[in-house]
Write a protein that holds these residues in place. Structure first.
Motif, PDB file in Angstrom:
ATOM      1  N   GLN A 134      60.150  31.221  84.163  1.00 32.52           N
ATOM      2  CA  GLN A 134      58.920  30.853  83.472  1.00 32.52           C
ATOM      3  C   GLN A 134      58.753  29.343  83.502  1.00 32.52           C
ATOM      4  OE1 GLN A 134      58.455  32.792  79.709  1.00 32.52           O
ATOM      5  NE2 GLN A 134      56.587  31.697  79.172  1.00 32.52           N
ATOM      6  N   GLN A 135      57.715  28.887  84.171  1.00 36.32           N
ATOM      7  CA  GLN A 135      57.404  27.467  84.185  1.00 36.32           C
ATOM      8  C   GLN A 135      56.869  27.065  82.818  1.00 36.32           C
ATOM      9  OE1 GLN A 135      57.677  25.318  86.817  1.00 36.32           O
ATOM     10  NE2 GLN A 135      58.044  26.692  88.543  1.00 36.32           N
ATOM     11  N   LEU A 136      57.301  25.912  82.324  1.00 36.19           N
ATOM     12  CA  LEU A 136      56.824  25.455  81.026  1.00 36.19           C
ATOM     13  C   LEU A 136      55.428  24.851  81.158  1.00 36.19           C
ATOM     14  CD1 LEU A 136      59.631  26.015  79.926  1.00 36.19           C
ATOM     15  CD2 LEU A 136      59.533  23.816  78.750  1.00 36.19           C
ATOM     16  N   ALA A 137      54.500  25.398  80.400  1.00 38.65           N
ATOM     17  CA  ALA A 137      53.144  24.864  80.334  1.00 38.65           C
ATOM     18  C   ALA A 137      53.089  23.782  79.254  1.00 38.65           C
ATOM     19  CB  ALA A 137      52.164  25.979  79.997  1.00 38.65           C
ATOM     20  N   PRO A 138      52.131  22.870  79.337  1.00 45.62           N
ATOM     21  CA  PRO A 138      51.978  21.896  78.251  1.00 45.62           C
ATOM     22  C   PRO A 138      51.855  22.606  76.909  1.00 45.62           C
ATOM     23  CG  PRO A 138      50.622  21.281  80.120  1.00 45.62           C
ATOM     24  CD  PRO A 138      51.165  22.647  80.428  1.00 45.62           C
ATOM     25  N   GLY A 139      52.543  22.086  75.909  1.00 39.82           N
ATOM     26  CA  GLY A 139      52.514  22.700  74.588  1.00 39.82           C
ATOM     27  C   GLY A 139      53.859  22.563  73.918  1.00 39.82           C
ATOM     28  N   PHE A 140      54.064  23.358  72.877  1.00 38.23           N
ATOM     29  CA  PHE A 140      55.313  23.375  72.124  1.00 38.23           C
ATOM     30  C   PHE A 140      56.028  24.690  72.391  1.00 38.23           C
ATOM     31  CE2 PHE A 140      52.468  20.535  69.869  1.00 38.23           C
ATOM     32  CZ  PHE A 140      53.268  19.419  69.657  1.00 38.23           C
ATOM     33  N   HIS A 141      57.336  24.611  72.611  1.00 42.10           N
ATOM     34  CA  HIS A 141      58.120  25.784  72.978  1.00 42.10           C
ATOM     35  C   HIS A 141      59.409  25.830  72.163  1.00 42.10           C
ATOM     36  CE1 HIS A 141      55.592  26.468  76.552  1.00 42.10           C
ATOM     37  NE2 HIS A 141      55.630  25.149  76.704  1.00 42.10           N
ATOM     38  N   GLY A 142      59.903  27.061  71.960  1.00 43.99           N
ATOM     39  CA  GLY A 142      61.172  27.263  71.287  1.00 43.99           C
ATOM     40  C   GLY A 142      62.015  28.270  72.058  1.00 43.99           C
ATOM     41  N   LEU A 143      63.299  27.973  72.190  1.00 41.46           N
ATOM     42  CA  LEU A 143      64.206  28.834  72.950  1.00 41.46           C
ATOM     43  C   LEU A 143      65.500  28.985  72.171  1.00 41.46           C
ATOM     44  CD1 LEU A 143      64.802  30.292  75.691  1.00 41.46           C
ATOM     45  CD2 LEU A 143      65.733  28.123  76.493  1.00 41.46           C
ATOM     46  N   SER A 144      65.832  30.248  71.844  1.00 44.73           N
ATOM     47  CA  SER A 144      67.090  30.508  71.170  1.00 44.73           C
ATOM     48  C   SER A 144      67.873  31.537  71.973  1.00 44.73           C
ATOM     49  CB  SER A 144      66.844  30.967  69.730  1.00 44.73           C
ATOM     50  OG  SER A 144      68.062  31.088  69.024  1.00 44.73           O
ATOM     51  N   ASN A 145      68.298  32.620  71.350  1.00 41.31           N
ATOM     52  CA  ASN A 145      69.183  33.568  72.020  1.00 41.31           C
ATOM     53  C   ASN A 145      68.462  34.828  72.475  1.00 41.31           C
ATOM     54  OD1 ASN A 145      70.985  32.394  69.399  1.00 41.31           O
ATOM     55  ND2 ASN A 145      71.693  31.952  71.467  1.00 41.31           N
ATOM     56  N   ALA A 146      67.182  34.678  72.769  1.00 38.51           N
ATOM     57  CA  ALA A 146      66.372  35.745  73.356  1.00 38.51           C
ATOM     58  C   ALA A 146      65.492  35.088  74.414  1.00 38.51           C
ATOM     59  CB  ALA A 146      65.564  36.462  72.281  1.00 38.51           C
ATOM     60  N   ARG A 147      64.309  35.609  74.644  1.00 37.96           N
ATOM     61  CA  ARG A 147      63.426  35.003  75.640  1.00 37.96           C
ATOM     62  C   ARG A 147      62.747  33.757  75.096  1.00 37.96           C
ATOM     63  NH1 ARG A 147      60.225  40.032  78.626  1.00 37.96           N
ATOM     64  NH2 ARG A 147      62.041  41.370  78.955  1.00 37.96           N
ATOM     65  N   LEU A 148      62.183  32.969  76.003  1.00 36.99           N
ATOM     66  CA  LEU A 148      61.421  31.782  75.624  1.00 36.99           C
ATOM     67  C   LEU A 148      60.299  32.176  74.665  1.00 36.99           C
ATOM     68  CD1 LEU A 148      60.857  28.714  76.166  1.00 36.99           C
ATOM     69  CD2 LEU A 148      59.258  29.480  77.945  1.00 36.99           C
ATOM     70  N   ASN A 149      60.213  31.441  73.556  1.00 32.12           N
ATOM     71  CA  ASN A 149      59.166  31.610  72.547  1.00 32.12           C
ATOM     72  C   ASN A 149      59.200  32.963  71.837  1.00 32.12           C
ATOM     73  OD1 ASN A 149      58.109  29.000  73.022  1.00 32.12           O
ATOM     74  ND2 ASN A 149      56.901  29.761  74.749  1.00 32.12           N
ATOM     75  N   THR A 150      60.351  33.662  71.868  1.00 27.43           N
ATOM     76  CA  THR A 150      60.489  34.851  71.036  1.00 27.43           C
ATOM     77  C   THR A 150      60.360  34.431  69.575  1.00 27.43           C
ATOM     78  OG1 THR A 150      61.917  35.978  72.620  1.00 27.43           O
ATOM     79  CG2 THR A 150      62.056  36.704  70.332  1.00 27.43           C
ATOM     80  N   PRO A 151      59.491  35.073  68.803  1.00 25.37           N
ATOM     81  CA  PRO A 151      59.185  34.566  67.456  1.00 25.37           C
ATOM     82  C   PRO A 151      60.212  34.924  66.391  1.00 25.37           C
ATOM     83  CG  PRO A 151      57.850  36.498  67.917  1.00 25.37           C
ATOM     84  CD  PRO A 151      58.616  36.205  69.185  1.00 25.37           C
ATOM     85  N   TRP A 152      61.476  34.595  66.637  1.00 26.92           N
ATOM     86  CA  TRP A 152      62.465  34.676  65.563  1.00 26.92           C
ATOM     87  C   TRP A 152      62.081  33.652  64.493  1.00 26.92           C
ATOM     88  CZ3 TRP A 152      67.996  34.798  68.166  1.00 26.92           C
ATOM     89  CH2 TRP A 152      68.129  36.000  68.873  1.00 26.92           C
ATOM     90  N   PRO A 153      62.420  33.908  63.229  1.00 24.72           N
ATOM     91  CA  PRO A 153      62.019  32.969  62.171  1.00 24.72           C
ATOM     92  C   PRO A 153      62.420  31.527  62.432  1.00 24.72           C
ATOM     93  CG  PRO A 153      62.769  35.012  61.194  1.00 24.72           C
ATOM     94  CD  PRO A 153      63.031  35.135  62.676  1.00 24.72           C
ATOM     95  N   LYS A 154      63.658  31.287  62.895  1.00 25.74           N
ATOM     96  CA  LYS A 154      64.079  29.901  63.096  1.00 25.74           C
ATOM     97  C   LYS A 154      63.382  29.257  64.297  1.00 25.74           C
ATOM     98  CE  LYS A 154      68.458  30.818  65.588  1.00 25.74           C
ATOM     99  NZ  LYS A 154      69.926  30.567  65.504  1.00 25.74           N
ATOM    100  N   VAL A 155      63.047  30.047  65.299  1.00 26.22           N
ATOM    101  CA  VAL A 155      62.327  29.514  66.452  1.00 26.22           C
ATOM    102  C   VAL A 155      60.923  29.093  66.030  1.00 26.22           C
ATOM    103  CG1 VAL A 155      61.397  30.037  68.736  1.00 26.22           C
ATOM    104  CG2 VAL A 155      63.678  30.862  68.094  1.00 26.22           C
ATOM    105  N   THR A 156      60.244  29.967  65.299  1.00 27.01           N
ATOM    106  CA  THR A 156      58.894  29.659  64.825  1.00 27.01           C
ATOM    107  C   THR A 156      58.913  28.481  63.865  1.00 27.01           C
ATOM    108  OG1 THR A 156      58.248  31.969  65.074  1.00 27.01           O
ATOM    109  CG2 THR A 156      56.886  30.609  63.635  1.00 27.01           C
ATOM    110  N   ARG A 157      59.890  28.473  62.971  1.00 25.19           N
ATOM    111  CA  ARG A 157      59.978  27.404  61.970  1.00 25.19           C
ATOM    112  C   ARG A 157      60.174  26.040  62.640  1.00 25.19           C
ATOM    113  NH1 ARG A 157      61.238  27.674  56.517  1.00 25.19           N
ATOM    114  NH2 ARG A 157      62.164  25.783  55.614  1.00 25.19           N
ATOM    115  N   GLY A 158      61.093  25.969  63.587  1.00 26.92           N
ATOM    116  CA  GLY A 158      61.366  24.701  64.249  1.00 26.92           C
ATOM    117  C   GLY A 158      60.244  24.251  65.166  1.00 26.92           C
TER     118      GLY A 158
END
Length: 261
Positions: A134-158
């Protein structure tokens, strides 16, 4: 590396900001970030057990960072160290498409991972479970221990915290970004993901900044690259079993202008 937040082309002075926490067992020997004597263009920390790294950058702006994919059912005890991928890419940087082919060929040698890699002008994330790029598009992104931008609470929060700071600040300071990386707010029980570990462990792993008796956030790292291609690398290293994200902290700062190849 357990969580990475990215702001790409979202601030007029800093087109790339990466903020990350590395979570690991305290017993695993580690060397803080430094320019590697055997590869002096690489700035990264080092895993002294297996020799790889979790995040690094070269003087010419090549970047790699790793997060594990949490899925105990697919873990192979004999798999190679995923940190070798960070070291490999930074030692011999390649085009994203070329390195993606290499990752697909070697995917079975490692347990699940996401690899953020490329250079400061173009980054991508490879997910080893889906073998997708997945190429990163302009914007804000979060990556933890699942897929890019998976909306886990800590990913969304950060991600939201980084977006709020970057969008509403004319001048950016690493101290404020470190503040969001130090957020130890746990997720509510009904918001926890199900990754195959116990609910008790899901709860312990749910904050951005993790503290347990044997495992936790070992370091926080920020990369800020300016519109003039100046790199600032900030690192905070935390003691084992830290009682606070702000106690007994070892700090490092490196700065240089990107040397184009």
């Amino acid at each position: 590396m357990c969580i990475v937040f990215i702001a790409l082309q979202q601030h007029p002075d800093y087109p790339l900001i990466i903020a990350a926490n590395r979570d690991e067992f305290y017993a695993r020997p580690t060397q803080s970030s430094h320019f590697w004597p055997q590869s002096p263009t690489i700035l990264a920390g080092k895993d002294l057990k297996a020799g790889g790294s979790w995040m690094g950058i070269t003087r010419s702006g090549d970047i790699a960072a790793l997060t594990n994919i949490r899925d105990p059912s697919r873990e192979q005890p004999s798999a190679g160290s995923r940190g070798a991928l960070v070291a490999d890419f930074l030692t011999r940087p390649r085009a994203i498409s070329d390195y993606c082919r290499h990752l697909r060929k070697t995917v079975n040698q490692y347990n699940g991972y996401n690899l953020l890699f490329g250079n400061y002008q173009q980054l991508a994330v490879f997910n080893s479970h889906t073998q997708s790029l997945q190429q990163l598009a302009p914007g804000f992104h979060g990556l933890s221990n699942a897929r890019l931008n998976t909306p886990w609470p800590k990913v969304t929060r950060g991600t939201d915290a980084l977006a709020n700071y970057v969008k509403h600040s004319n001048n950016l300071y690493a101290s404020e970004i470190f503040r969001l990386l130090a957020d130890d707010t746990p997720a509510l029980p009904d918001q926890l993901p199900d990754t195959g570990v116990s609910k008790a462990w899901e709860q312990r792993l749910s904050p951005i900044f993790i503290r347990t008796p044997e495992y936790g956030t070992r370091s926080s790292t920020i990369i800020m690259i300016s519109k003039d291609a100046n790199v600032d690398w900030y690192e905070k290293v935390f003691p084992s079993q830290a009682t606070s994200a702000r106690q007994n902290v070892e700090s490092h700062h490196f700065s240089w202008k990107i040397q184009h190849k």
